[in-house]
Design a protein around this motif. Structure first.
Motif, PDB file in Angstrom:
ATOM      1  N   ALA A  32       2.475   4.811  -2.111  1.00 54.61           N
ATOM      2  CA  ALA A  32       2.436   4.955  -3.567  1.00 54.61           C
ATOM      3  C   ALA A  32       3.853   4.965  -4.113  1.00 54.61           C
ATOM      4  CB  ALA A  32       1.716   6.249  -3.947  1.00 54.61           C
ATOM      5  N   ALA A  33       3.972   4.866  -5.423  1.00 56.28           N
ATOM      6  CA  ALA A  33       5.280   4.824  -6.070  1.00 56.28           C
ATOM      7  C   ALA A  33       5.854   6.229  -6.228  1.00 56.28           C
ATOM      8  CB  ALA A  33       5.173   4.161  -7.433  1.00 56.28           C
ATOM      9  N   THR A  34       7.151   6.343  -6.007  1.00 60.36           N
ATOM     10  CA  THR A  34       7.857   7.596  -6.246  1.00 60.36           C
ATOM     11  C   THR A  34       8.304   7.625  -7.712  1.00 60.36           C
ATOM     12  OG1 THR A  34       9.999   6.655  -5.658  1.00 60.36           O
ATOM     13  CG2 THR A  34       8.709   7.655  -3.872  1.00 60.36           C
ATOM     14  N   LYS A  38       9.965   3.394  -6.365  1.00 61.39           N
ATOM     15  CA  LYS A  38       9.963   2.760  -5.050  1.00 61.39           C
ATOM     16  C   LYS A  38       8.653   3.042  -4.326  1.00 61.39           C
ATOM     17  CE  LYS A  38      14.906   2.849  -4.722  1.00 61.39           C
ATOM     18  NZ  LYS A  38      16.060   3.605  -4.369  1.00 61.39           N
ATOM     19  N   GLU A  39       8.108   2.004  -3.675  1.00 61.50           N
ATOM     20  CA  GLU A  39       6.880   2.184  -2.893  1.00 61.50           C
ATOM     21  C   GLU A  39       7.234   2.866  -1.579  1.00 61.50           C
ATOM     22  OE1 GLU A  39       3.522   1.385  -3.488  1.00 61.50           O
ATOM     23  OE2 GLU A  39       4.237   1.180  -5.549  1.00 61.50           O
ATOM     24  N   ARG A  40       6.643   4.018  -1.348  1.00 63.52           N
ATOM     25  CA  ARG A  40       6.925   4.803  -0.144  1.00 63.52           C
ATOM     26  C   ARG A  40       5.640   5.377   0.424  1.00 63.52           C
ATOM     27  NH1 ARG A  40      11.106   2.398   0.004  1.00 63.52           N
ATOM     28  NH2 ARG A  40      13.164   3.248  -0.491  1.00 63.52           N
ATOM     29  N   LYS A  41       5.653   5.639   1.712  1.00 65.23           N
ATOM     30  CA  LYS A  41       4.522   6.316   2.347  1.00 65.23           C
ATOM     31  C   LYS A  41       4.643   7.809   2.078  1.00 65.23           C
ATOM     32  CE  LYS A  41       3.730   2.909   5.902  1.00 65.23           C
ATOM     33  NZ  LYS A  41       3.783   2.582   7.333  1.00 65.23           N
ATOM     34  N   MET A  66       3.565  18.153   2.370  1.00 65.65           N
ATOM     35  CA  MET A  66       3.582  16.819   1.765  1.00 65.65           C
ATOM     36  C   MET A  66       4.992  16.272   1.884  1.00 65.65           C
ATOM     37  SD  MET A  66       2.345  15.417  -1.968  1.00 65.65           S
ATOM     38  CE  MET A  66       3.852  15.609  -2.912  1.00 65.65           C
ATOM     39  N   GLU A  67       5.111  15.153   2.609  1.00 66.74           N
ATOM     40  CA  GLU A  67       6.415  14.527   2.855  1.00 66.74           C
ATOM     41  C   GLU A  67       6.395  13.101   2.329  1.00 66.74           C
ATOM     42  OE1 GLU A  67       7.708  15.801   7.131  1.00 66.74           O
ATOM     43  OE2 GLU A  67       5.519  15.793   7.008  1.00 66.74           O
ATOM     44  N   THR A  68       7.534  12.669   1.800  1.00 63.05           N
ATOM     45  CA  THR A  68       7.681  11.316   1.288  1.00 63.05           C
ATOM     46  C   THR A  68       8.702  10.575   2.135  1.00 63.05           C
ATOM     47  OG1 THR A  68       7.198  12.109  -0.945  1.00 63.05           O
ATOM     48  CG2 THR A  68       8.223   9.936  -0.763  1.00 63.05           C
ATOM     49  N   GLN A  69       8.354   9.353   2.504  1.00 68.71           N
ATOM     50  CA  GLN A  69       9.238   8.517   3.312  1.00 68.71           C
ATOM     51  C   GLN A  69      10.619   8.428   2.669  1.00 68.71           C
ATOM     52  OE1 GLN A  69       7.878   4.453   3.471  1.00 68.71           O
ATOM     53  NE2 GLN A  69       8.514   4.239   5.595  1.00 68.71           N
ATOM     54  N   CYS A  70      11.661   8.582   3.450  1.00 68.11           N
ATOM     55  CA  CYS A  70      13.072   8.500   3.048  1.00 68.11           C
ATOM     56  C   CYS A  70      13.572   9.738   2.314  1.00 68.11           C
ATOM     57  CB  CYS A  70      13.369   7.264   2.194  1.00 68.11           C
ATOM     58  SG  CYS A  70      12.926   5.704   2.971  1.00 68.11           S
ATOM     59  N   LEU A 159       6.320  11.720  -4.996  1.00 68.04           N
ATOM     60  CA  LEU A 159       5.308  10.991  -5.755  1.00 68.04           C
ATOM     61  C   LEU A 159       5.519  11.087  -7.263  1.00 68.04           C
ATOM     62  CD1 LEU A 159       1.867  11.818  -4.068  1.00 68.04           C
ATOM     63  CD2 LEU A 159       2.867   9.558  -4.405  1.00 68.04           C
ATOM     64  N   ARG A 160       5.313   9.967  -7.933  1.00 67.49           N
ATOM     65  CA  ARG A 160       5.451   9.922  -9.385  1.00 67.49           C
ATOM     66  C   ARG A 160       4.366  10.786 -10.037  1.00 67.49           C
ATOM     67  NH1 ARG A 160       5.183   4.129 -11.480  1.00 67.49           N
ATOM     68  NH2 ARG A 160       7.394   4.173 -11.005  1.00 67.49           N
ATOM     69  N   ALA A 161       4.747  11.531 -11.072  1.00 77.72           N
ATOM     70  CA  ALA A 161       3.785  12.357 -11.803  1.00 77.72           C
ATOM     71  C   ALA A 161       2.704  11.475 -12.409  1.00 77.72           C
ATOM     72  CB  ALA A 161       4.498  13.154 -12.887  1.00 77.72           C
ATOM     73  N   SER A 162       1.458  11.962 -12.358  1.00 73.21           N
ATOM     74  CA  SER A 162       0.334  11.186 -12.873  1.00 73.21           C
ATOM     75  C   SER A 162      -0.829  12.113 -13.199  1.00 73.21           C
ATOM     76  CB  SER A 162      -0.106  10.155 -11.826  1.00 73.21           C
ATOM     77  OG  SER A 162      -1.292   9.507 -12.230  1.00 73.21           O
ATOM     78  N   VAL A 163      -1.506  11.841 -14.332  1.00 75.65           N
ATOM     79  CA  VAL A 163      -2.696  12.626 -14.666  1.00 75.65           C
ATOM     80  C   VAL A 163      -3.877  12.201 -13.805  1.00 75.65           C
ATOM     81  CG1 VAL A 163      -2.000  13.173 -17.021  1.00 75.65           C
ATOM     82  CG2 VAL A 163      -3.267  11.062 -16.564  1.00 75.65           C
ATOM     83  N   VAL A 164      -3.792  10.995 -13.249  1.00 73.08           N
ATOM     84  CA  VAL A 164      -4.835  10.506 -12.346  1.00 73.08           C
ATOM     85  C   VAL A 164      -4.461  10.948 -10.934  1.00 73.08           C
ATOM     86  CG1 VAL A 164      -5.997   8.460 -11.438  1.00 73.08           C
ATOM     87  CG2 VAL A 164      -5.244   8.507 -13.823  1.00 73.08           C
ATOM     88  N   PRO A 165      -5.351  11.657 -10.238  1.00 78.85           N
ATOM     89  CA  PRO A 165      -5.010  12.140  -8.890  1.00 78.85           C
ATOM     90  C   PRO A 165      -4.831  10.992  -7.896  1.00 78.85           C
ATOM     91  CG  PRO A 165      -6.986  13.245  -9.748  1.00 78.85           C
ATOM     92  CD  PRO A 165      -6.670  12.112 -10.673  1.00 78.85           C
ATOM     93  N   TYR A 166      -3.957  11.223  -6.942  1.00 78.78           N
ATOM     94  CA  TYR A 166      -3.802  10.312  -5.807  1.00 78.78           C
ATOM     95  C   TYR A 166      -4.895  10.665  -4.799  1.00 78.78           C
ATOM     96  CZ  TYR A 166       0.851   9.280  -7.651  1.00 78.78           C
ATOM     97  OH  TYR A 166       1.896   8.886  -8.454  1.00 78.78           O
TER      98      TYR A 166
END
Length: 194
Positions: A32-34, A38-41, A66-70, A159-166
């Motif tokens: 998903a986008a940070t 950037k697209e990251r796992k 919760m960990e984000t790639q890089c 992870l980018r903030a979003s009102v829609v859950p991941y």
């Protein structure tokens, strides 16, 4: 003779009880986008221990990582009853005023501002109750995507903030299983950012 039987029971009974629990590792990875686009796992991991109903111990779970790639930023997402939890009614993680901004990109007003909320399709509010599909809602932004750590700069994006859950599809495996482990977050993609 009776003494030896009692002694044998006292030695063997605790050993029998040890093997009765079900220890599991839970994990999921999505791409998903940070906040910087950037697209990251992104990987979620936690562990649970389930005991038989007759056992004296209660089922328990660790906080979700919760960990984000890089990124060096690791979120510890907790149940309402866990120590240093920032919510009384949901699974979540508090933001840090020195590191995070709210959804309006304003400074957080306290260390009890909930930046991450976790649940599932049933609305579970305990990590032990989470099903195979987990929903993560992010409601904060990093104050800086890179932070100074001594002589080097470290990535602190997430992870980018979003009102829609991941949506994360969760897998479970017996703890210590060699066949099913959480996938590694390959950092080779990070070199492309430099």
């Amino acid at each position: 003779m009776r003494f030896y039987r009692t002694l044998l029971v006292l030695i063997v009974l605790p050993l029998v009880g040890v093997g009765c629990a079900s220890y599991q590792s839970h994990y999921s990875v999505i791409e998903a986008a940070t906040s910087s686009g950037k697209e990251r796992k992104v990987r979620l991991t936690w562990r649970t221990a389930h005991y038989p109903s007759w056992h004296w111990r209660q089922d328990k779970a660790t906080p979700i990582r919760m960990e984000t790639q890089c990124s060096r930023r690791v979120w510890r997402i907790k149940d309402p009853g866990m120590e240093e939890s920032c919510s009384t009614d949901s699974i979540g993680a508090c933001g840090d005023p020195a590191l995070d901004l709210d959804t309006d990109r304003e400074l957080l007003d306290s260390t009890e501002h909930q930046c991450i909320t976790v649940s599932d399709e049933k609305g579970s509010d305990r990590i032990l109750e989470l099903g195979e599909r987990v929903e993560v809602t992010v409601s904060c932004y990093p104050r800086h995507t890179e932070i100074e750590m001594g002589d080097e700069t470290a990535n602190a994006d997430y992870l980018r903030a979003s009102v829609v859950p991941y949506n994360f599809r969760v897998r479970a495996a017996p703890l210590g299983s060699l066949t099913q482990r959480p996938p590694e977050l390959d950092d080779s993609v990070c070199d492309l950012d430099e």
